[in-house]
Motif scaffolding. Structure first.
Motif, PDB file in Angstrom:
ATOM      1  N   LYS A 262      -4.816   3.379   7.976  1.00 47.15           N
ATOM      2  CA  LYS A 262      -5.045   2.616   6.738  1.00 47.15           C
ATOM      3  C   LYS A 262      -4.241   1.318   6.740  1.00 47.15           C
ATOM      4  O   LYS A 262      -4.719   0.265   6.298  1.00 47.15           O
ATOM      5  CB  LYS A 262      -4.682   3.476   5.527  1.00 47.15           C
ATOM      6  N   LEU A 263      -3.018   1.361   7.258  1.00 45.67           N
ATOM      7  CA  LEU A 263      -2.182   0.165   7.263  1.00 45.67           C
ATOM      8  C   LEU A 263      -2.732  -0.913   8.184  1.00 45.67           C
ATOM      9  O   LEU A 263      -2.367  -2.086   8.059  1.00 45.67           O
ATOM     10  CB  LEU A 263      -0.755   0.535   7.686  1.00 45.67           C
ATOM     11  N   LYS A 264      -3.632  -0.537   9.116  1.00 44.23           N
ATOM     12  CA  LYS A 264      -4.195  -1.519  10.040  1.00 44.23           C
ATOM     13  C   LYS A 264      -5.354  -2.293   9.430  1.00 44.23           C
ATOM     14  O   LYS A 264      -5.606  -3.433   9.832  1.00 44.23           O
ATOM     15  CB  LYS A 264      -4.662  -0.819  11.325  1.00 44.23           C
ATOM     16  N   TRP A 265      -6.077  -1.683   8.447  1.00 43.03           N
ATOM     17  CA  TRP A 265      -7.256  -2.377   7.920  1.00 43.03           C
ATOM     18  C   TRP A 265      -7.119  -2.750   6.438  1.00 43.03           C
ATOM     19  O   TRP A 265      -7.813  -3.654   5.963  1.00 43.03           O
ATOM     20  CB  TRP A 265      -8.519  -1.531   8.116  1.00 43.03           C
ATOM     21  N   ASP A 266      -6.247  -2.082   5.703  1.00 49.74           N
ATOM     22  CA  ASP A 266      -6.097  -2.391   4.275  1.00 49.74           C
ATOM     23  C   ASP A 266      -4.928  -3.354   4.096  1.00 49.74           C
ATOM     24  O   ASP A 266      -3.759  -2.956   4.061  1.00 49.74           O
ATOM     25  CB  ASP A 266      -5.860  -1.109   3.473  1.00 49.74           C
ATOM     26  N   HIS A 267      -5.225  -4.657   3.962  1.00 57.65           N
ATOM     27  CA  HIS A 267      -4.185  -5.673   3.888  1.00 57.65           C
ATOM     28  C   HIS A 267      -3.650  -5.868   2.468  1.00 57.65           C
ATOM     29  O   HIS A 267      -2.840  -6.761   2.232  1.00 57.65           O
ATOM     30  CB  HIS A 267      -4.726  -7.000   4.422  1.00 57.65           C
ATOM     31  N   THR A 268      -4.091  -5.039   1.508  1.00 55.11           N
ATOM     32  CA  THR A 268      -3.529  -5.112   0.157  1.00 55.11           C
ATOM     33  C   THR A 268      -2.258  -4.268   0.036  1.00 55.11           C
ATOM     34  O   THR A 268      -1.588  -4.322  -0.985  1.00 55.11           O
ATOM     35  CB  THR A 268      -4.553  -4.622  -0.883  1.00 55.11           C
ATOM     36  N   ILE A 269      -1.945  -3.486   1.076  1.00 51.10           N
ATOM     37  CA  ILE A 269      -0.796  -2.577   1.033  1.00 51.10           C
ATOM     38  C   ILE A 269       0.433  -3.271   1.612  1.00 51.10           C
ATOM     39  O   ILE A 269       0.402  -3.813   2.702  1.00 51.10           O
ATOM     40  CB  ILE A 269      -1.087  -1.290   1.823  1.00 51.10           C
ATOM     41  N   ILE A 288       3.095   0.877  -2.166  1.00 55.50           N
ATOM     42  CA  ILE A 288       3.400  -0.368  -2.872  1.00 55.50           C
ATOM     43  C   ILE A 288       2.333  -1.390  -2.507  1.00 55.50           C
ATOM     44  O   ILE A 288       2.085  -1.644  -1.325  1.00 55.50           O
ATOM     45  CB  ILE A 288       4.794  -0.900  -2.494  1.00 55.50           C
ATOM     46  N   LEU A 289       1.692  -1.951  -3.517  1.00 57.85           N
ATOM     47  CA  LEU A 289       0.631  -2.929  -3.296  1.00 57.85           C
ATOM     48  C   LEU A 289       1.198  -4.342  -3.315  1.00 57.85           C
ATOM     49  O   LEU A 289       2.178  -4.623  -4.012  1.00 57.85           O
ATOM     50  CB  LEU A 289      -0.449  -2.786  -4.374  1.00 57.85           C
ATOM     51  N   LYS A 290       0.577  -5.214  -2.545  1.00 58.38           N
ATOM     52  CA  LYS A 290       0.983  -6.609  -2.572  1.00 58.38           C
ATOM     53  C   LYS A 290       0.683  -7.217  -3.939  1.00 58.38           C
ATOM     54  O   LYS A 290      -0.325  -6.889  -4.561  1.00 58.38           O
ATOM     55  CB  LYS A 290       0.252  -7.394  -1.479  1.00 58.38           C
ATOM     56  N   ARG A 291       1.542  -8.118  -4.349  1.00 56.72           N
ATOM     57  CA  ARG A 291       1.371  -8.717  -5.666  1.00 56.72           C
ATOM     58  C   ARG A 291       0.203  -9.707  -5.662  1.00 56.72           C
ATOM     59  O   ARG A 291       0.044 -10.486  -4.732  1.00 56.72           O
ATOM     60  CB  ARG A 291       2.645  -9.444  -6.094  1.00 56.72           C
ATOM     61  N   VAL A 292      -0.611  -9.640  -6.706  1.00 59.66           N
ATOM     62  CA  VAL A 292      -1.677 -10.611  -6.932  1.00 59.66           C
ATOM     63  C   VAL A 292      -1.253 -11.464  -8.124  1.00 59.66           C
ATOM     64  O   VAL A 292      -1.295 -11.020  -9.266  1.00 59.66           O
ATOM     65  CB  VAL A 292      -3.031  -9.910  -7.200  1.00 59.66           C
ATOM     66  N   GLN A 297       3.579  -6.805  -9.822  1.00 59.05           N
ATOM     67  CA  GLN A 297       3.353  -6.000  -8.625  1.00 59.05           C
ATOM     68  C   GLN A 297       3.279  -4.525  -9.004  1.00 59.05           C
ATOM     69  O   GLN A 297       4.014  -4.056  -9.874  1.00 59.05           O
ATOM     70  CB  GLN A 297       4.460  -6.234  -7.603  1.00 59.05           C
ATOM     71  N   ARG A 298       2.404  -3.789  -8.339  1.00 60.78           N
ATOM     72  CA  ARG A 298       2.130  -2.398  -8.725  1.00 60.78           C
ATOM     73  C   ARG A 298       2.472  -1.437  -7.590  1.00 60.78           C
ATOM     74  O   ARG A 298       2.478  -1.806  -6.419  1.00 60.78           O
ATOM     75  CB  ARG A 298       0.659  -2.233  -9.125  1.00 60.78           C
TER      76      ARG A 298
END
Length: 370
Positions: A262-269, A288-292, A297-298
């Motif tokens: 998941k860490l390889k394709w989901d760049h929101t993490i 932890i999600l990247k801040r938008v 940040q969530r």
């Protein structure tokens, strides 16, 4: 500096994708330019920090005299930060693309080495036959010789691919059981309720339901939305359906469920930590999600459960399902979090369609619900 960076990134992203003949030269040059870009990116970040300091100083001086100008300075600072973030994303995309071409070049180079070895061995054998006057077949000219070798190598590659596909497709029925499931762990009953609920949803046609609204259609991919009032909260439900060729349901759910993949394709993490393993197919994570910007940040504490379903009448392969649902965990209480705690309920149902010795003969039907 920004103009030069964006010109280079745009040029790289628009280059044709069929440049096998120049892969080696392109990769070496791209690696050098990528290194230079990283240096320029560091310069951009330094300029951004300097600008932020200068703007803060100006803002402090103008706070009482011109509040409107202070707001404009804040907007300028946010714009510069956004430009640097976008530039970083473009450079990362370009580097991923160059890595793909480098791997393709390495594969072609390895194939050429095998061809050279085969040619050397065959040439030596023909020379020995001529010297000993042994009986031999019709003499091939140079073009016919290389055509024959290329055809043989192609058959060998196809045979390897077919054997690999047969192993993967046939193994799905035998090795994808849930022998490691512990049916008494605390999340098991909740996961089974979710599975039953979303299996029924996967059988429905959203277009036949007036409550579902079509958001997007592109080829086999369709996205639907439905709003539903639950007490004082307006819930927003999403369903997406698509078909992916050449993969099985077991492979697709593994990519979606596995923390490492998941860490390889989901760049929101931004970060994902394992908190507890409940069984071989279920675990609790803190993500932890990247801040938008400008939202806070969530973070999420959730259980992820993967399960193979029983083969139904008319199916050739078992279907698979992954459930990601928010939960509480004593090691990460919401009260101790420095982020805004988000709540999720995400389910991905996957079904393998077709059967054959090649990946060309199979597809994976996906129903993603959130």
């Amino acid at each position: 500096l920004l103009r030069r960076v964006f010109q280079f990134v745009s040029f790289q992203l628009l280059l044709p994708m069929s440049r096998e003949g120049s892969v080696n030269l392109m990769s070496e040059a791209a690696l050098q330019v990528a290194s230079d870009l990283n240096l320029k990116l560091d310069e951009l970040n330094s300029f951004k920090d300097s600008l932020s300091f200068q703007l803060a100083d100006v803002r402090a001086k103008l706070a009482k005299e011109s509040p409107a100008l202070v707001q404009q300075l804040v907007a300028v600072q946010a714009t510069v930060t956004g430009i640097v973030a976008t530039t970083t994303t473009c450079i990362e995309s370009m580097q991923d693309r160059e890595k793909f071409w480098q791997e393709k070049y390495n594969a072609e180079h390895e194939k050429a080495k095998k061809l050279e070895i085969l040619y050397t061995a065959t040439n030596r054998e023909n020379t020995e036959l001529i010297k000993t006057n042994a009986p031999q077949g019709p003499v091939l000219n140079e073009d016919q010789f290389f055509d024959a070798i290329e055809e043989t190598l192609e058959k060998m590659d196809n045979l390897d691919k077919n054997l690999e596909c047969l192993e993967i497709v046939n193994k799905e029925d035998s090795s994808g059981d849930n022998a490691g499931d512990k049916k008494n762990h605390r999340m098991y009953s909740q996961m089974q309720e979710l599975i039953n609920k979303y299996i029924e949803l996967s059988k429905q046609d959203p277009e036949a339901e007036p409550s579902w609204q079509v958001l997007s259609k592109s080829g086999e991919t369709k996205i639907y939305r439905k709003e539903e009032q639950k007490g004082d909260v307006l819930m927003d439900f999403l369903v997406a359906t698509t078909l992916v060729e050449g993969v099985t349901a077991a492979e697709m759910t593994e990519v979606f469920h596995s923390k490492e993949l998941k860490l390889k394709w989901d760049h929101t993490i931004e970060g994902d930590k394992l908190l507890e393993t409940l069984d071989d197919h279920c675990a609790v994570y803190h993500q932890i999600l990247k801040r938008v910007w400008p939202a806070a940040q969530r973070d999420i504490v959730y259980a992820s459960h993967k399960q193979q379903l029983d083969i139904q009448s008319g199916e050739e392969h078992p279907s698979w399902i992954v459930c990601n649902v928010s939960c509480d965990h004593p090691s990460k209480p919401e009260s101790d979090s420095s982020y805004t705690r988000a709540s999720i309920e995400v389910v991905m149902f996957c079904q393998t369609i077709g059967k054959g010795p090649s990946r060309k003969d199979i597809k994976c039907k996906i129903v993603y619900s959130a």
